[in-house]
Write an enzyme that holds these catalytic residues in place. Structure first.
Site, short mmCIF file in Angstrom:
data_model
loop_
_atom_site.label_atom_id
_atom_site.label_comp_id
_atom_site.label_asym_id
_atom_site.label_seq_id
_atom_site.Cartn_x
_atom_site.Cartn_y
_atom_site.Cartn_z
N GLY B 31 -6.59 -19.96 -17.53
CA GLY B 31 -6.81 -20.53 -16.29
C GLY B 31 -5.88 -21.83 -16.19
O GLY B 31 -5.79 -22.18 -15.18
N CYS B 240 -6.25 7.39 2.13
CA CYS B 240 -4.87 7.36 2.23
C CYS B 240 -4.28 8.85 3.04
O CYS B 240 -5.03 9.94 2.56
CB CYS B 240 -4.38 7.45 0.81
SG CYS B 240 -2.51 7.94 0.75
N CYS B 243 -2.54 11.10 -0.16
CA CYS B 243 -3.43 11.64 -1.28
C CYS B 243 -5.00 11.46 -0.92
O CYS B 243 -5.74 12.21 -1.95
CB CYS B 243 -3.09 10.92 -2.52
SG CYS B 243 -3.98 9.33 -2.62
N CYS B 265 -1.39 4.64 0.48
CA CYS B 265 -1.74 3.89 -0.67
C CYS B 265 -0.59 2.82 -0.90
O CYS B 265 0.67 3.15 -0.80
CB CYS B 265 -1.72 4.71 -2.11
SG CYS B 265 -3.28 5.78 -2.25
N CYS B 271 -0.82 6.77 -5.98
CA CYS B 271 -0.56 7.90 -5.18
C CYS B 271 0.12 9.30 -5.47
O CYS B 271 -0.59 10.21 -5.22
CB CYS B 271 0.00 7.17 -3.76
SG CYS B 271 -0.09 8.23 -2.12
#
Lengths: 370, 293
Positions: B31, B240, B243, B265, B271
């Site tokens: 980080g 979605c 899909c 998606c 997808c």
């Protein structure tokens, strides 16, 4: 069925083919040669070499041609090419006192050793469009004289002889390079000057101008501006002495600024310094003003003006960085925008609920886009 | 003049070593933003030069590269970066999340869980999570050094006081390994939980700002929040329409000029893979799960 349209490799290829087509333009018009750009747009080549940090007239001319005359795009091309070149060291400091002078003027002395040499300049021309230039022109060769044997000592050296200007002591040790080590603050003067030399001419011009108008006021005199060729030498470990690499054209500006002094030190002028590839007078003058402004803290002056703020100036001077980030807003941001849209709808729904209950808040919603 | 010959993956080996040293330091201090001598690349700053330099430095000839932007392999910038590495490194490229060894991304984390053999490289515009609270680098570096993150919590609190919610929807700040507050790049906060305990190495490159940082594999990453206002990922309340996925991040697509819209998606590979497996658009008001044994 509707399918989400995104980019598409062929669309990109077609766009680039179209770019190549409009770059060439009307095929009935003769194509520009690099020699034409180098010779006839020489000051543009100078600027691209300077801010592109790469001294190569032919590559700079190529960049200008490829960029269709967009100077920042050309600078960007040269910088990206520079990335691929290994660095084998730093040259010896160039000696501008030994410059083959093409132009040298001083605004502080009417005459001085070597004299005022005007050289090729727009100064004193009337800025009237010359319609004769619209046609191919017959230009007679300019008058020349053999080079003077005079040494052109720098005006600031003449002032330094009588201690009227602050001494400029050579610094020992490695010279910094912000293209090899990331810049951190506070930066040494070497890195500040490197940053300014690569910095955008327009940005430095505006900052320098702002100091003249009172934002960090420090009354300057153009002690000297010189332009010409100097030899670049490199210390070769193998042979044990400095070997010449070639000549580069440079413009140098020495600004003489108002006094500093203290209880223990007699009053003296202070310096601002500008140096750039080619004939780049506006750039070096602006650079010298900003260099001097950035020394405000060191010289115990009042600070607070934008040009005196080192982090502000050095972080925003680079036009390749600036144009990249500004123009990245053209990239898709669907995902973030969807997230914002989701929150906005939710907030509006809640607002509507509150409005129904007569609990309206008028605090604006703020967020920064990236 | 002769045409230049470029090194494998554009950067010279000296530069790659410098970037790898920065990456190693970044992995050692999760980080923490490691300054590095970012180079000018042949694409503009702000268009992924940090990610490109990181990718160029870790890429080997055997790697398989996937590049996504907004979750999709086919967005203009992803196409451009993929072509750059095809041209300069000659590596194999893919759109499959499973198949890739290096994935460079802008603004998304793939839906498909990543594995230990993968590296996810993020493009980062503003690496400093405190930047919009404190514009000065000199100040923010000091704040990180002292773990002085009160200002960030005040900002989040002010959001709640003003809007009743934390009004940060992407680039949502996180704390890495209980030490450094980090900007996860502008991924939607939906993706934040995937940062934590991820088996893959996550590298973040910011070219213009000259910073590299990292989340090593299996590192705890916590999205900042308050006990009474816990972090909540956001997702459009829809499935979605290609899909039927009810768990993926969705793009809203306007389909005509009368305001009709559909949700699909954002992760195109996810997808397409689902559709290949037989999942299909949901019938209205019914379950989209296909018949499977």
């Amino acid at each position: 069925m509707y399918v989400a349209v995104k980019g598409g490799e062929r669309a990109i290829e077609n766009a680039h083919a179209l770019l190549a087509d409009v770059r060439r333009g009307d095929r009935a018009v003769p194509e520009l040669s690099l020699a034409q750009i180098d010779n006839q747009l020489a000051l543009g080549v100078d600027r691209v070499m300077c801010e592109g940090s790469l001294y190569d007239r032919e590559l700079a001319a190529l960049a200008i041609k490829q960029a269709r005359g967009d100077m920042i795009e050309a600078i960007f091309l040269l910088r990206a090419y520079r990335t691929t070149l290994p660095r084998f060291g730093a040259s010896e400091p160039v000696e501008t006192a030994d410059m083959n002078i093409r132009r040298r003027i001083s605004a502080t002395f009417k005459d001085l050793p070597g004299g005022q040499v005007l050289g090729p300049t727009f100064d004193y021309t009337h800025r009237l469009l010359d319609h004769a230039l619209a046609q191919a022109s017959e230009v007679p060769p300019a008058a020349t004289a053999s080079a003077s044997e005079a040494t052109f000592r720098s005006v600031t050296d003449l002032l330094a002889d009588s201690s009227l200007i602050e001494a400029e002591d050579a610094q020992d040790g490695e010279v910094g390079d912000l293209t090899r080590e990331p810049l951190s603050f506070p930066a040494g003067r070497d890195l500040r000057l490197q940053n300014l030399a690569r910095g955008d001419e327009g940005f430095l011009l505006a900052l320098g101008y702002s100091t003249q108008r009172g934002f960090g006021r420090n009354h300057p005199f153009a002690g000297e501006i010189r332009y010409g060729e100097v030899e670049v030498e490199f210390f070769a470990e193998d042979v044990g002495f400095a070997v010449p690499l070639g000549m580069v054209s440079l413009t140098e500006c020495q600004m003489v600024n108002q006094f500093a002094g203290s209880g223990t030190q007699a009053p003296h002028f202070t310096r601002g310094y500008g140096l750039a590839f080619g004939q780049s007078e506006r750039k070096t003058m602006a650079m010298a003003l900003v260099d001097r402004a950035l020394r405000a803290r060191e010289l115990g002056e009042e600070t607070g003006a934008p040009a005196q703020d080192e982090e502000f100036v050095l972080s925003h001077s680079d036009n390749v960085q600036a144009t990249g980030f500004v123009e990245h807003l053209k990239l898709p941001h669907y995902v973030d925008f969807q997230a914002e849209l989701g929150l906005l709808r939710q907030l509006r729904a809640e607002f509507a609920e509150r409005a129904a209950d007569n609990q309206i808040s008028d605090t604006p919603l703020q967020d920064a886009a990236e | 003049m002769s045409a230049p010959v470029y090194n494998f993956a554009y950067l010279d080996e000296q530069t790659k070593r410098m970037i790898r040293r920065a990456i190693l330091k970044a992995i050692a201090i999760p980080g923490y933003q490691v300054p590095f001598a970012s180079r000018e690349m042949p694409m503009p700053y702000g268009w992924g030069t940090g990610g490109v330099q990181v990718t160029a430095s870790i890429l080997g000839p055997e790697d398989v590269l996937k590049v996504i932007d907004q979750g999709s392999d086919d967005t203009t910038n992803a196409v451009s970066i993929r072509k750059f590495f095809t041209k300069t490194a000659g590596v194999r490229t893919t759109t499959s999340t499973l198949e890739a060894t290096v994935i460079q991304t802008r603004h998304r984390i793939p839906e498909t869980p990543l594995s230990e053999t993968q590296v996810l490289v993020y493009q980062v515009p503003i690496p400093e999570p405190l930047r919009f609270l404190e514009p000065r680098e000199t100040e923010t570096r000091r704040m990180h050094a002292l773990s002085e993150y009160g200002l960030m919590h005040v900002k989040l609190y002010e959001d709640i006081a003003r809007h009743g919610h934390i009004a940060t929807t992407y680039a949502y700040p996180v704390k890495v390994d209980e030490r450094y507050v980090m900007d996860p790049s502008p991924i939607p906060k939906f993706d934040n939980p995937k940062l934590s305990d991820c088996p893959a190495l996550q590298l973040f490159g910011a070219g213009r700002e000259k910073r590299i940082y990292a989340i090593p594999p299996y590192t705890r990453v916590v999205s900042l929040d308050f006990e009474d206002h816990p972090f909540q990922p956001y997702r459009h309340d829809a499935q979605c329409e290609l899909c039927g996925a009810a768990d993926s991040y969705l793009d809203e697509v306007i389909t005509d000029d009368r305001g009709s819209r559909m949700f699909v998606c954002s992760d195109t590979d996810y997808c397409e893979t689902r559709r290949a497996m037989g999942y299909a658009a949901p019938a209205r008001n019914s379950d989209a799960e296909p018949a499977r044994d």
